[in-house]
Structure formats: C-alpha cells, structure tokens
Design a protein around this motif. Structure first.
Motif, PDB file in Angstrom:
ATOM      1  N   VAL A 550       2.150  -5.544   0.539  1.00  0.00           N
ATOM      2  CA  VAL A 550       1.590  -4.672  -0.504  1.00  0.00           C
ATOM      3  C   VAL A 550       1.799  -5.374  -1.832  1.00  0.00           C
ATOM      4  O   VAL A 550       2.934  -5.619  -2.244  1.00  0.00           O
ATOM      5  N   TRP A 551       0.668  -5.676  -2.482  1.00  0.00           N
ATOM      6  CA  TRP A 551       0.731  -6.489  -3.706  1.00  0.00           C
ATOM      7  C   TRP A 551       0.627  -5.641  -4.975  1.00  0.00           C
ATOM      8  O   TRP A 551      -0.181  -4.724  -5.055  1.00  0.00           O
ATOM      9  N   PHE A 661      -4.128   1.543  -2.835  1.00  0.00           N
ATOM     10  CA  PHE A 661      -5.414   1.578  -2.129  1.00  0.00           C
ATOM     11  C   PHE A 661      -5.675   0.217  -1.491  1.00  0.00           C
ATOM     12  O   PHE A 661      -4.959  -0.758  -1.764  1.00  0.00           O
ATOM     13  N   ASP A 662      -6.700   0.143  -0.653  1.00  0.00           N
ATOM     14  CA  ASP A 662      -7.083  -1.110   0.009  1.00  0.00           C
ATOM     15  C   ASP A 662      -8.223  -1.780  -0.735  1.00  0.00           C
ATOM     16  O   ASP A 662      -9.165  -1.117  -1.186  1.00  0.00           O
ATOM     17  N   PHE A 663      -8.120  -3.095  -0.836  1.00  0.00           N
ATOM     18  CA  PHE A 663      -9.205  -3.897  -1.415  1.00  0.00           C
ATOM     19  C   PHE A 663      -9.312  -5.186  -0.615  1.00  0.00           C
ATOM     20  O   PHE A 663      -8.315  -5.935  -0.508  1.00  0.00           O
ATOM     21  N   GLU A 717     -11.680   3.093 -10.360  1.00  0.00           N
ATOM     22  CA  GLU A 717     -12.915   3.199  -9.567  1.00  0.00           C
ATOM     23  C   GLU A 717     -12.649   3.990  -8.288  1.00  0.00           C
ATOM     24  O   GLU A 717     -13.449   4.839  -7.874  1.00  0.00           O
ATOM     25  N   ASN A 718     -11.501   3.732  -7.677  1.00  0.00           N
ATOM     26  CA  ASN A 718     -11.132   4.407  -6.435  1.00  0.00           C
ATOM     27  C   ASN A 718     -10.734   5.859  -6.675  1.00  0.00           C
ATOM     28  O   ASN A 718     -11.067   6.753  -5.893  1.00  0.00           O
ATOM     29  N   LEU A 719     -10.029   6.094  -7.789  1.00  0.00           N
ATOM     30  CA  LEU A 719      -9.519   7.434  -8.080  1.00  0.00           C
ATOM     31  C   LEU A 719     -10.613   8.392  -8.552  1.00  0.00           C
ATOM     32  O   LEU A 719     -10.645   9.566  -8.167  1.00  0.00           O
ATOM     33  N   ILE A 753      -9.264 -15.293  -3.675  1.00  0.00           N
ATOM     34  CA  ILE A 753      -7.808 -15.489  -3.503  1.00  0.00           C
ATOM     35  C   ILE A 753      -7.323 -14.716  -2.285  1.00  0.00           C
ATOM     36  O   ILE A 753      -6.572 -15.233  -1.446  1.00  0.00           O
ATOM     37  N   PHE A 754      -7.760 -13.465  -2.176  1.00  0.00           N
ATOM     38  CA  PHE A 754      -7.301 -12.641  -1.061  1.00  0.00           C
ATOM     39  C   PHE A 754      -7.818 -13.164   0.277  1.00  0.00           C
ATOM     40  O   PHE A 754      -7.164 -12.961   1.315  1.00  0.00           O
TER      41      PHE A 754
END
Length: 785
Positions: A550-551, A661-663, A717-719, A753-754
């Motif tokens: 978890v980053w 959240f997930d990205f 954006e997610n919220l 990067i991910f």
C-alpha cells in the motif's frame, strides 16, 4: 651532618617539607624545625597593638576608601557586585608597590608623558584613604606592613641557625625582612641561579654577594659569603613529547606513560602529573577508572548534593530555560519553598532572616563534615561582608557572589591514588623519578599575567616593578627547575587551529627534536572502545512484489529517489536517532497543518483565534519556538489571503480527508489537507511551508518523484465521482497557490511506474544523486558522508 632542634629549615611548600622528611634519615638526632616560607614571614613579623585584617574586612575598607572617587575613569564599576570582583585589581596594585617599596609619587615623576596622570591621581586618593582607614581602626594589612612591623625576636632567637631553600622571588619588603633576621641569627640561603631568575638574584648581587655563574649556590646571608657553589646538572634519562588535536586525548597518553613508567620499575609515588591549568583535573577525574591519581589541589564539590541544589537554583533564576526549570523538579526541590525564598526575592534587597533560612536549608542537604565546615566558614564571612554594608544589596547580586564563593570550595582527596596531580607552584623543590606535563601550550606556558592593569610594562620597568616578562620568566624558571629535578619526562600538548606548543619548549628541550605530528590515533583506544560502522556496498536483491504494497505519496517518492533508502526505512524499519536541538523539517509543517485544521473546524475564524490555536503548540525547543514566532506574521497574511478567496465564493468541504483506493491494480492511501469547492469545481489544496517550493513543468516532469497532487486528484475523483478537479500546492511561505499544470502528463508517468512494480524481484540500489544523499539520515550507513 648532625641536625639539632636549634636549626630552622624553611622550604617553599608544605609538600616539599613532606618530601624532605620522607627522603631524610634522622637517626640518633633531634628533628629540625621545618616551616614554609609563607609561614616564616608571618612568624618573624610582629605588630605591637595592631590587628591584622582578613579579606572581607579589607574589601569593606576598600569600599569605604573609594567613596567620592571617580572609579569610572579607572574602568571600574562602583556597584557592589562589580566592585567586589574588580577591587582586587586595585588591591594588587597597592600591594605590589608597597611590597617593592615604591611610592605612587615616584611613578608619577617617571611618567614623563603624563599618560597615567589621571589614573595615578585617582589611585593615590584611594591609597591614602585606605591607609587612613587602616590607621583609624588600628589595623594592619600587607599594604602598610612596612610602616609598623617589628622583627619577632622571641621567635627568631629560638634558633642558632636558619636555612632557607629559596625558590622564586623575594619582594623588596621580604628581602628587607631577611636582612633584619640575618642580623639576629646565622642565616644561610640555598638557591639555583639560571637564565630565568636573574631579576630575583640581582637583589643578592646588589647586596654585595659575588654571584656571577649559573650554578647552585649556598650563601651565608649574615656575613655575605658564598659557602658553596656547584654546577646544577640535569638528571634527564628519557624524554618524550607528543602532540594531540584535543585536550582529552592527552589523557590516553598520560595513562600510557604511567603504565610504562611503572613497568620500568618506578615507584608510582615518585611519579607526578603537572597541570598548567588546574581545572583540567575535573576532566581527568572522569577518566580515572583505575584510581591512579591523588589531587594536590583538592577535589571540587560539583557532585555534592549541596552544590547541585545551589547551582540548580542559581542557574534557573539567571536563565529561565525549560531544562533548568526541569532540573529543579529532578532534584526534588520544593516548589513553594523555591518560589518564596528565591524567586520572589530575586529582585528585592537581601534580608538577614532570609539568608539564615537559606543557609539552614543548604546545610540540611549535606552530610560531609569537611564540606560543611568549609561551607560554614564561607557563610560566616559572607554574612559579615553583605550585612556590614550601608548600601542596599539586591538578593540576585548577593546570591551571585555566594554561588561563586561556594563554587571555589575544594575538599582534600582522601581516597587517593599514588600518582600526584599538582599545579606548577606546588611542585617547587620536589624531585621526581618520572614527570608528565600536559597542556604544554602557548596559551598556558608561561601563563599570562593580569597584573599590569594600570601601568604599562615600560613604565613598570623604569620604576623597577615586576613586569609581565619578569613574571613569565619566573614561571619558566619553575619549569626548568622541575624538569631538571626529574629523570624520566613525558610532555603532551594540543595542536589545532587555536593552539600550538609553547615556544618555550624549543628552549627548555633544545636537545630534542619536536615532531610536527599528532598522535591521537596511536593512543585513543586507551580511552574509547570504538564501534566502527560497517558499510556494505553489495547489491540487495529481494523477491518482493511491489504491487502488493500500500503506497503513500511520501513512500513512493522515497522509493523513486533512492531504493536503498526505501529498503532501510520501510523494510528494515531503521529509524533516525538524533538528539540535536535543531528542528526537523516536518515539525513546523505539522504544527501549521494541525493549527489550520483546528482553525477551520470552528466558527470563529479571525486572526486572534488562529493565533490562540497556534500558540498551543509552543515547544520546549528554543530553536523551533523562534521559527514559530516568525510564522505568526505569515499567518496574518494567510487570513487576509483567505478572506479574498472566500469573497469569490470558495467554500471548504473537507479537511484532512483520508483515502484508500485502487489505481492500476495498486492500493494508494493518504490524507488530503483540504478540499475547496467553487460552484461545481473541486480544488485540492496541499499546505506547504517550504521557502523554495517548485512544481513540475513540461521540461521537468519526466524526472518527477513527487506525485502527491496526483494522488490527491485521483482520490477526489474517486470520492466525489467527478473530473472537474484542480490540484494546487498552497505555498504558505510566499502566500500563493501553485497549480499542477502537467497533471495529465504525470498521471501517465505514474501508470508507467506502477507497471514496473508488477515484478517478483527488486534490486534496492543506492542512488547517485549527491543532493538526495546530502540530507539523508542513512548517508553514514551508505558511506556517503
């Protein structure tokens, strides 16, 4: 030669008497009488119907003598506490001229250019006033001995012969006493004549003795004849001189030489350590685990309960630092007692009943009888000094003097080792099989004199008063005699930017080549058990799936800046250990963040309220408090800037908003400082207190490692399920908003990067960016110092 009790032997010090008795045999004979030279002069003087005053009474008389005198012209303050310290300059001047039979008028006549006319006129007034006060009180002091002394013939006539072992300097008054005594009894003097005591011996030559070679002499002073003379040979068998970069490192050398001397068969009681600065004994004691030493100068009382409490109270009253106040609590000093008896009285006149209660309190803390006896003596004299004054004396001034006097107490070294530690004067006329001299430095050998305050050296020379050069030569004489009397010698000195070996070394050790090398490394293992850091440069490759971590924006930045740093911090979890008072970069930022969060969570939003919240975070760290004071003005600018934004219609909809959240298949987490809304548009704000804040541009974003605003953008954006979002750094230092203008570019870069994180093996290599390493807490481990 058989000695009888009719002979008096006079030695320079008590220690030289003990040395004489331990090295002599007195079988089938009576012991001679032995006294020190100071005691001898006291005993041969007789003052009919006069009382000899003590140091405290002398100060009181001097205080009276300077009334209505312009002390400022002498550079001396007339206030009680200042004059108590500075009066010694005046007294030493008077003592010097009285001891050498010089009048102030004769100095005035020699002062051709009248440079000192005003000073001498003021000093003459004080001198005459002081002598009148002494006469009025039927008192004598060393300054007026010459007017009233008689030879104590009852004492002198007890002896058929007197032998004086002369080491040092006779003042003119002392020389006249010797002459008078020599008329009553057969008087012999033994001394050494060398290049450094010419001024001392000149008195003998002027008296008619034919002394013309550098030799050891015994003279019959009564009939002005030389009894014997012989060459004064040096006994040096071994000599070693070593330089060190610090004073403490000399201790390792000292201990090594002691061990070598003892292994050589030298009796430890015949080994001495000479300290040109006797305060060095305090440091030496800290390293004396083996109890090698006994201290001729005595032991300070710093570790006694009485002194610790006294010093803690004084220090906390002079400087109200938090650590000093905490020390009061640590020592269990009753707070109400401390407040009533000390704090409230600090700026008020001292009262006798308060003083009595304070003394009773300090004495209740101590059980050492020797210390209590010396403390009682100081208290008695101090009470006489303070409460004999017509002048109002503030408690703080009196307590300062009291603290200084108690600090000077020393106790006899009863639990002592065999190796004697002493100052230069204590070593006179003692022979050692082995001798160690430390601090053989320009700043200490010869020690600088402070006596030439009122007259120049040139003027002193003209009126035949001892000059700075004369006093320095006398010290050189003592060192030469000490070294000549020793067989094995070890010398250490400090060499650094502020000090160097004494120039006198090249003269006294003229047959020895002094190396320009420092020897710290050769001896430091004696004092320090080194725990050396082991640097590792090999690769660290781990089987690890970075996509399962978890980053946060900060942990990602750390990984991108330096993978080795990420490994040490987040995998090995090695945390920083630092006792520096300097504030960390995050401390101020955290305080500002917390202040603004609290501020916007309540309705009253003016500068006064903001300041009230901000002041709750005052620190025990004085450096951080300085930063906080500076930021009070910036917060005032912040309020003004915010008011303008709210007029435009902005509203705050979230503070310290947490998210996870997930990205791209990777979990992101964090906390957004603040989210504002204007109509249907969301503004992500990240507070920053840095003075050199920068945002990425189209030319620099590809090398970016900070994706905080991108994390915040994705979180909002997610919220809130919207793409009408703008991301800003809130630059609180310069009070402006800095927008992330290359947001889309950096989001694409973040995806790339991910994508690289989806692997099973990672090489945690060191970075090559020296700027990153400069402030890294792991730079020592990585050998990047």
């Amino acid at each position: 030669m058989q000695l009888s009790s009719k002979k008096l032997i006079v030695k320079p010090t008590s220690r030289s008497i003990r040395e004489y008795l331990s090295n002599s045999t007195f079988e089938n004979t009576l012991l001679p009488s032995l006294i020190t030279i100071d005691e001898f002069f006291k005993r041969v003087l007789f003052f009919e119907n006069k009382k000899l005053i003590d140091e405290e009474q002398r100060f009181l008389y001097l205080t009276e003598a300077v009334k209505n005198v312009n002390l400022k012209s002498l550079g001396i303050s007339s206030s009680f506490s200042s004059f108590l310290k500075q009066s010694d300059y005046i007294y030493r001047f008077f003592l010097e001229i009285a001891s050498e039979n010089i009048s102030i008028d004769s100095i005035t006549l020699v002062d051709t250019y009248s440079y000192y006319e005003e000073h001498l006129s003021i000093l003459r007034s004080i001198y005459n006033n002081y002598l009148k006060i002494l006469d009025k009180n039927n008192a004598v002091d060393r300054i007026n001995f010459y007017k009233y002394f008689n030879i104590n013939k009852d004492f002198v006539n007890r002896y058929e012969a007197i032998e004086i072992y002369f080491e040092g300097y006779f003042t003119q008054f002392e020389f006249e006493l010797i002459k008078e005594v020599s008329k009553c009894v057969n008087l012999e003097i033994e001394f050494i004549y060398n290049e450094y005591n010419k001024k001392s011996i000149q008195k003998f030559i002027d008296y008619g003795l034919k002394i013309d070679n550098f030799n050891r002499y015994r003279i019959n002073f009564s009939n002005k004849k030389i009894v014997s003379q012989k060459e004064d040979k040096q006994n040096i068998q071994s000599l070693e001189i070593k330089g060190f970069s610090s004073r403490i490192n000399q201790i390792a050398f000292i201990k090594t030489k002691i061990s070598e001397f003892v292994d050589k068969g030298i009796d430890p009681s015949k080994i001495a350590l000479i300290l040109p600065d006797e305060k060095f004994a305090n440091i030496l004691r800290l390293f004396d685990e083996e109890s090698y030493f006994n201290y001729a100068m005595g032991i300070g009382i710093e570790n006694s309960k009485l002194y610790k409490v006294l010093d803690a109270i004084y220090s906390s009253l002079v400087d109200e630092e938090i650590k000093l106040i905490k020390n009061i609590e640590y020592l269990n000093i009753d707070k109400s007692f401390y407040t009533e008896l000390f704090k409230k009285a600090w700026n008020k006149p001292i009262r006798k009943e308060n003083y009595a209660e304070i003394i009773k309190y300090f004495k209740s803390l101590e059980s050492n009888k020797d210390l209590l006896e010396k403390f009682d003596d100081i208290c008695f004299k101090f009470e006489k000094l303070i409460f004999s004054q017509d002048e109002v004396i503030l408690f703080k001034d009196a307590f300062k003097i009291f603290h200084q006097k108690v600090s000077s107490i020393t106790l006899d070294d009863v639990n002592s080792g065999k190796i004697t530690v002493m100052g230069l004067l204590e070593s006179r006329l003692i022979e050692f099989d082995a001798l160690i001299i430390c601090d053989f430095n320009e700043s200490l050998i010869p020690k600088r004199s402070l006596k030439d305050k009122f007259l120049s050296t040139a003027l002193k020379q003209k009126v035949n008063l001892p000059t700075i050069t004369d006093r320095e030569n006398l010290q050189k004489y003592y060192y030469k005699r000490l070294i000549s009397n020793s067989k094995n010698i070890a010398v250490s000195y400090v060499k650094n930017d502020s000090d160097q070996i004494s120039r006198f070394a090249s003269k006294i050790f003229d047959k020895y080549e002094i190396e320009d090398k420092l020897y710290d490394n050769e001896y430091k293992h004696i004092l320090y058990h080194n725990h050396s850091l082991k640097h590792f440069d090999e690769e660290i490759i781990l089987d690890i799936d970075l996509s399962k971590i978890v980053w946060s924006a900060s942990s990602l930045k750390e990984f991108l800046e330096c993978k080795r740093k990420f490994y040490l911090n987040h995998i090995l979890k090695i945390k920083e250990h630092d006792i520096s008072l300097k504030p960390k970069g995050y401390e101020l930022g955290n305080i500002v963040h917390n202040t603004l969060e609290k501020f916007y969570k309540q309705e009253d939003r003016n500068y006064g309220k903001l300041l009230e919240i901000f002041n709750e975070y005052r620190s025990e760290n004085p450096f951080l408090n300085l930063d906080l004071e500076i930021w009070k003005r910036k917060l005032q600018d912040f309020i003004s800037y915010e008011e303008e934004r709210f007029k435009e219609g902005f509203e705050i909809i979230a503070l310290e908003k947490a998210f996870i959240f997930d990205f791209e298949g990777i979990k992101l987490q964090g906390k957004i400082d603040r989210i504002d809304r204007l109509k249907d548009e969301y503004y992500v704000l990240d507070y920053k207190t840095s003075s050199n804040l920068k945002v990425s541009t189209k030319r620099t974003y590809e090398k970016a490692v900070d994706f905080q605003l991108e994390f915040y953008y994705l979180a909002v954006e997610n919220l809130f399920k919207t793409d009408k979002i703008k991301s800003f750094y809130y630059d609180l230092f310069n009070m402006k908003l800095l927008e992330e203008t290359v947001l889309d570019n950096k989001l694409n870069l973040l995806k790339e990067i991910f994508e690289t994180f989806k692997t099973k093996s990672v090489n945690f290599i060191k970075c090559d960016d020296t700027q990153t390493c400069q402030y890294c807490i792991y730079k020592t481990v990585c050998n990047k110092d």
